[in-house]
Design an enzyme around this catalytic site. Structure first.
Site, PDB file in Angstrom:
ATOM      1  N   GLU A   1      37.322  23.044  20.933  1.00  0.00           N
ATOM      2  CA  GLU A   1      38.518  21.840  20.727  1.00  0.00           C
ATOM      3  C   GLU A   1      37.989  21.491  19.952  1.00  0.00           C
ATOM      4  O   GLU A   1      38.597  20.355  19.280  1.00  0.00           O
ATOM      5  CB  GLU A   1      38.587  21.160  22.303  1.00  0.00           C
ATOM      6  CG  GLU A   1      39.825  22.126  23.249  1.00  0.00           C
ATOM      7  CD  GLU A   1      39.314  23.116  23.844  1.00  0.00           C
ATOM      8  OE1 GLU A   1      37.901  22.863  24.724  1.00  0.00           O
ATOM      9  OE2 GLU A   1      39.790  24.138  22.914  1.00  0.00           O
TER      10      GLU A   1
ATOM     11  N   ASN B   1      38.459  29.875  22.933  1.00  0.00           N
ATOM     12  CA  ASN B   1      39.747  29.826  21.649  1.00  0.00           C
ATOM     13  C   ASN B   1      39.444  30.388  20.401  1.00  0.00           C
ATOM     14  O   ASN B   1      38.651  29.276  20.079  1.00  0.00           O
ATOM     15  CB  ASN B   1      40.847  29.024  22.316  1.00  0.00           C
ATOM     16  CG  ASN B   1      40.071  26.946  22.424  1.00  0.00           C
ATOM     17  OD1 ASN B   1      39.185  27.084  22.483  1.00  0.00           O
ATOM     18  ND2 ASN B   1      39.964  26.639  20.834  1.00  0.00           N
TER      19      ASN B   1
ATOM     20  N   ASP C   1      44.958  28.540  24.888  1.00  0.00           N
ATOM     21  CA  ASP C   1      43.732  28.396  24.401  1.00  0.00           C
ATOM     22  C   ASP C   1      43.326  28.829  26.009  1.00  0.00           C
ATOM     23  O   ASP C   1      42.252  28.517  26.707  1.00  0.00           O
ATOM     24  CB  ASP C   1      43.896  26.965  25.531  1.00  0.00           C
ATOM     25  CG  ASP C   1      42.453  26.357  25.794  1.00  0.00           C
ATOM     26  OD1 ASP C   1      41.921  26.801  25.060  1.00  0.00           O
ATOM     27  OD2 ASP C   1      41.969  25.418  26.933  1.00  0.00           O
TER      28      ASP C   1
HETATM   29 CA    CA Z   1      39.234  26.277  24.897  1.00  0.00          CA
END
Ligand code: CA
Ligand code: CA
Length: 586
Positions: free
Chosen positions: A198, A275, A317
């Protein structure tokens, strides 16, 4: 006299050899780790075997007598650091090793629960764990017990004393890197992934010498980045800009935050990747390799042998980090070496583990709004374009506003998140801890800044069913059918264990460790541990009795990111305890 001594010596040596294997003074070898699933007197690896099947051949405790199962003892982690306890214990030579929240490690006596030692990592200010201060477990080898810390270090402790043997930085925590997964040990190498998807980091797998912590090879997971072997360049990952525009690959994510599994038969290690960065998919047209994929690596060199991308051009995600579990089965009359993965995107994939070729994919959750099945010819999702959140838009005043909001299911926390499933060699079924939930999601403008969140998206998680979010599901990998399911009100967030005693164990946020009939799903036993159970249960044999252990302590990503769902479960008490169970002696 001389003869007598040598006879005595000979019998002494013979006894020494008999006691070898798990109990010799030098500690577990890499071969002991390979054999862990078969050695029922210890638990030496995360996953109860390097394949991660979480299957025990033990039958002393079984569906008929589990109603008598009672606690043997409970050991508190103590302190004020009672956050999510997602650890899987290890058991070796009379000691249970567990990791705890805030990068702590504990050694408890496996018969009495008495604490032998504790190690607290001294964490710097400014660590950036995305999803609670959890740790998922340790690795053991020789005289060492090894775990990863939230500031992206790897620490090897003396397993008898808890004293530091070596401590290595894996990455820069100030750039958003962290680590929570249990290390994997293969051929005297400690193999780790990284966290921080992230924050615009780059996913990486690293292999180190278990004795010294020195780096042997590293393999970035995003195309364009260079791998190394013994400090020398060892080939680029993928082909520069083949599936990424411009410089976006430099902050491309693909964190390998759940660690890996190892298949000695094919000599491959399997790591899932998270992701792509940022979440806003409109900023990075293309498949964005190798994000949201399973990678098969050569453990000797770190070279990628095959890849399979579950969510090309991810916009939700849908980290593809979930464990890839090797198993064998006969498909269409042909004996095959397979592997299975229940992906965060809601589909259960079966691949040929020798080459990554697609075998089947079936939905294991109530709803997938982003894709309508997986194309069996190409192995790619049949995307539903309206299911993708829209690009940010420029309004009449020239300001950029958030893009079209869409309702998406699964939510970004996934049809399945980190919590590992189990495969029974007895029933041939996979037991998947899954969740049925959705989210509103939209995209926003974003620019990369070191150490800052790199999402370009906003979201709110919502339930999609009246009666449950969690669902433990038994999946037949040959047919793709759900054989049974157990619904739970709160989201399931703990790992699963299955045994030849026809049992399946998992924990619930409501505080229970539960056991089910592996064939029918009937709930057979439960015990209230006093806090939410989000750890992974284990079982082993000791002094002729079968034991079960699990960590209790509510936390993880759900209370932090769960939106409406988190509000519903805010009454669950914090905790931090190891619980150990066995049948009464009489
Ligand atoms: Ca993630
Ligand atoms: Ca074992």
């Amino acid at each position: 006299m001389k003869g007598k001594i040598s006879r005595y010596m000979a019998s002494f040596v013979a006894m020494g050899i008999m006691a070898a294997g798990p109990l010799h003074a030098g500690g577990p070898t890499s071969q002991d780790l390979v054999d862990d699933a078969k050695s029922t007197g210890d638990v030496l690896t995360y996953g109860m075997g390097p394949q991660g099947q979480r299957f025990s051949p033990l039958t002393k405790l079984n569906a008929d007598n589990i109603k008598h199962l009672v606690p043997a003892f409970s050991s508190s982690l103590g302190g004020e650091k009672q956050r999510g306890q997602e650890s899987q214990p290890l058991v070796y030579d009379g000691t249970i090793y567990v990791t705890g929240s805030y990068s702590r490690m504990f050694a408890f006596d496996s018969r009495t629960g008495e604490k032998k030692w504790e190690y607290d990592a001294r964490l710097p200010d400014g660590i950036m764990p995305c999803c609670d201060v959890v740790n998922r477990g340790a690795a053991i080898h020789g005289d060492k017990i090894i775990f990863a810390t939230l500031d992206a270090h790897l620490v090897a402790l003396n397993r008898l004393t808890g004293k530091v043997i070596w401590n290595k930085a894996m990455a820069d925590y100030q750039a958003g890197y962290s680590a929570t997964a249990a290390p994997l040990i293969v051929k005297d190498m400690v193999i780790t992934g990284n966290s921080g998807g992230e924050f615009g980091i780059v996913g990486m797998v690293q292999a180190r010498n278990v004795e010294t912590g020195e780096l042997i090879w590293e393999r970035p997971t995003i195309e364009g980045h260079m791998g190394t072997l013994h400090g020398q360049p060892n080939g680029m990952t993928g082909k520069l800009n083949a599936s990424w525009p411009g410089d976006m690959w430099k902050t491309g994510g693909g964190a390998t935050w759940l660690g890996g599994t190892y298949d000695p038969e094919t000599n491959l290690i399997f790591f899932g990747t998270g992701n792509p960065g940022p979440w806003n998919s409109h900023m990075r047209p293309g498949d964005n390799l190798y994000s949201a994929s399973t990678l098969a690596l050569d453990p000797d060199t770190g070279v990628i042998k095959w890849h399979y991308q579950t969510t090309p051009h991810d916009g939700w995600d849908f980290d593809g980090v979930n464990e890839f579990i090797p198993f064998d089965a006969t498909v269409n009359g042909k004996a095959m070496k397979l592997g299975a993965k229940a992906d965060r995107n809601g589909y259960f994939y079966v691949l040929d583990r020798t080459n990554g070729k697609f075998v089947s994919a079936n939905k294991f959750v109530m709803q997938t709004t982003w894709a309508n099945g997986i194309n069996a010819k190409t192995g790619r999702p049949n995307f539903i374009e309206e299911g993708r959140p829209g690009a940010p838009v420029v309004n009449a005043k020239g300001e950029t506003e958030k893009g079209k909001v869409v309702f998406s299911s699964p939510s970004f926390l996934g049809g399945k998140n980190w919590m590992p499933m189990a495969f029974s060699q007895d029933t041939g079924l996979f037991y998947i801890p899954s969740n049925d939930w959705g989210m509103e999601i939209w995209n926003e403008p974003i620019a990369y800044k070191k150490g800052a969140a790199f999402l370009g998206a906003g979201f709110t998680i919502k339930p999609i069913a009246e009666d449950h979010i969690g669902a433990l599901r038994a999946m037949d990998p040959k047919t793709g059918k759900i054989v049974w399911e157990y619904k739970n009100k709160a989201p399931l967030w703990g790992g699963v264990l299955t045994t030849a005693g026809n049992l399946v164990f998992t924990g619930t946020p409501e505080g229970y460790l539960k056991a089910f009939d592996a064939k029918t799903g009937k709930e057979l036993w439960k015990f209230q541990t006093g806090s939410g159970v989000v750890g992974s249960p284990i079982t082993w044999e000791q002094d002729g009795e079968q034991y079960v252990a699990v960590m209790s302590g509510w936390g993880g990503a759900v209370p932090l990111w769960g939106g409406e769902v988190a509000k519903t479960f805010k009454e669950i008490s914090q905790g931090g305890s190891l619980w150990v169970f066995k049948l009464p002696k009489d």
